[in-house]
Design a protein around this motif. Sequence first.
Motif, PDB file in Angstrom:
ATOM      1  N   GLN A  65       9.068   2.112  -9.131  1.00 34.05           N
ATOM      2  CA  GLN A  65       7.618   1.934  -9.133  1.00 34.05           C
ATOM      3  C   GLN A  65       6.920   2.710 -10.242  1.00 34.05           C
ATOM      4  O   GLN A  65       5.717   2.574 -10.433  1.00 34.05           O
ATOM      5  N   ARG A  70       9.987  -0.819   2.892  1.00 30.67           N
ATOM      6  CA  ARG A  70      11.079  -1.079   1.952  1.00 30.67           C
ATOM      7  C   ARG A  70      12.338  -0.383   2.441  1.00 30.67           C
ATOM      8  O   ARG A  70      12.326   0.811   2.739  1.00 30.67           O
ATOM      9  N   LEU A  81       4.957   0.372   0.518  1.00 25.77           N
ATOM     10  CA  LEU A  81       6.359   0.760   0.417  1.00 25.77           C
ATOM     11  C   LEU A  81       6.949   1.201   1.755  1.00 25.77           C
ATOM     12  O   LEU A  81       8.151   1.473   1.838  1.00 25.77           O
ATOM     13  N   ILE A 136      13.412   4.265  -3.102  1.00 32.22           N
ATOM     14  CA  ILE A 136      12.218   4.111  -3.940  1.00 32.22           C
ATOM     15  C   ILE A 136      12.251   5.182  -5.033  1.00 32.22           C
ATOM     16  O   ILE A 136      12.474   6.362  -4.750  1.00 32.22           O
ATOM     17  N   THR A 189      14.129   0.258  -5.679  1.00 28.34           N
ATOM     18  CA  THR A 189      12.931  -0.285  -6.304  1.00 28.34           C
ATOM     19  C   THR A 189      12.313   0.797  -7.173  1.00 28.34           C
ATOM     20  O   THR A 189      12.149   1.941  -6.741  1.00 28.34           O
TER      21      THR A 189
END
Length: 293
Positions: A144, A164, A161, A168, A142
């Motif tokens: 961000q 998750r 988060l 990241i 992901t």
Amino acid sequence: MQRQRSFNSREGAGCLYLVATPIGNLEDITLRALHILKEADIIACEDTRVTSKLLNHFEITTHLISYHEHNKEKRGIELLEKLRQGETIALVSDAGLPLVSDPGFELVELAGEEGIPIIPLPGANAALTALIASGLPNSSFTFQGFLPRQKQQLEKALQQLVFREETIILYEAPHRLKKLLEAVVEILGSERPMVLARELTKLHEEFLRGTAGELLEWASLEQPRGEFVVLIQGGATESPTDLWWSHLTIIEHIEHYMAQGLSSKEAIKQVAVERKIPKREVYTVYHREDQDM
């Protein structure tokens, strides 16, 4: 429904190219990008001084016009009118793919609404470049970008988060890196595996791999330099809805139990058990907050 045939557009129609530029090493420009930058009527860029260096290196004389966060509304209307008149515009950022943590979305949105062809050119991207060399899982991730600067908003963003499972990816400036790492340690835990990638494709390219705690210690002892890509390994697989405290910071979690009559020592122990992190870590966060006050 709208259907775009990128290379079969109507006669006399304008076209908006989204052109990736190098993130450091100028040799990472693609041949196609050079062709479009030479042939475009206008190059819209964040900072004309930065893009001029790239164009001068490759002897490109296309007219530059600024398009950035502070003039995007007015300049976007001007650029849209040029597209209506049949001109070709190449949109670039200072480095990497335009629109990725950079201006450009509004212009793409306007052009799309009018059926003007929007053609992306692939190329350098800091997030993916860092990911493939990080050593962290890369089957899913992901992105961000830049998290909020204010502490409360930053902590809230990181709390979202916690659960998750995928890697990241964040961007951060050197002067804010330490604060980000402090928040990561507090919210995600000091043992969370991380990678810091700096100055990608440049002479001083560097990867720092370790736990959040180790990287915070590094940032506390040294002066971070260069733009950073911050990669954080995915964490717990529990559903956040199963954990009543998932929206709380460590401090708020401790205060919850103290309000029920537990001593700070007992509350710290309980929080450590529920969050599955070392008690000394919870203790450090709690007493650091006391010192800050």
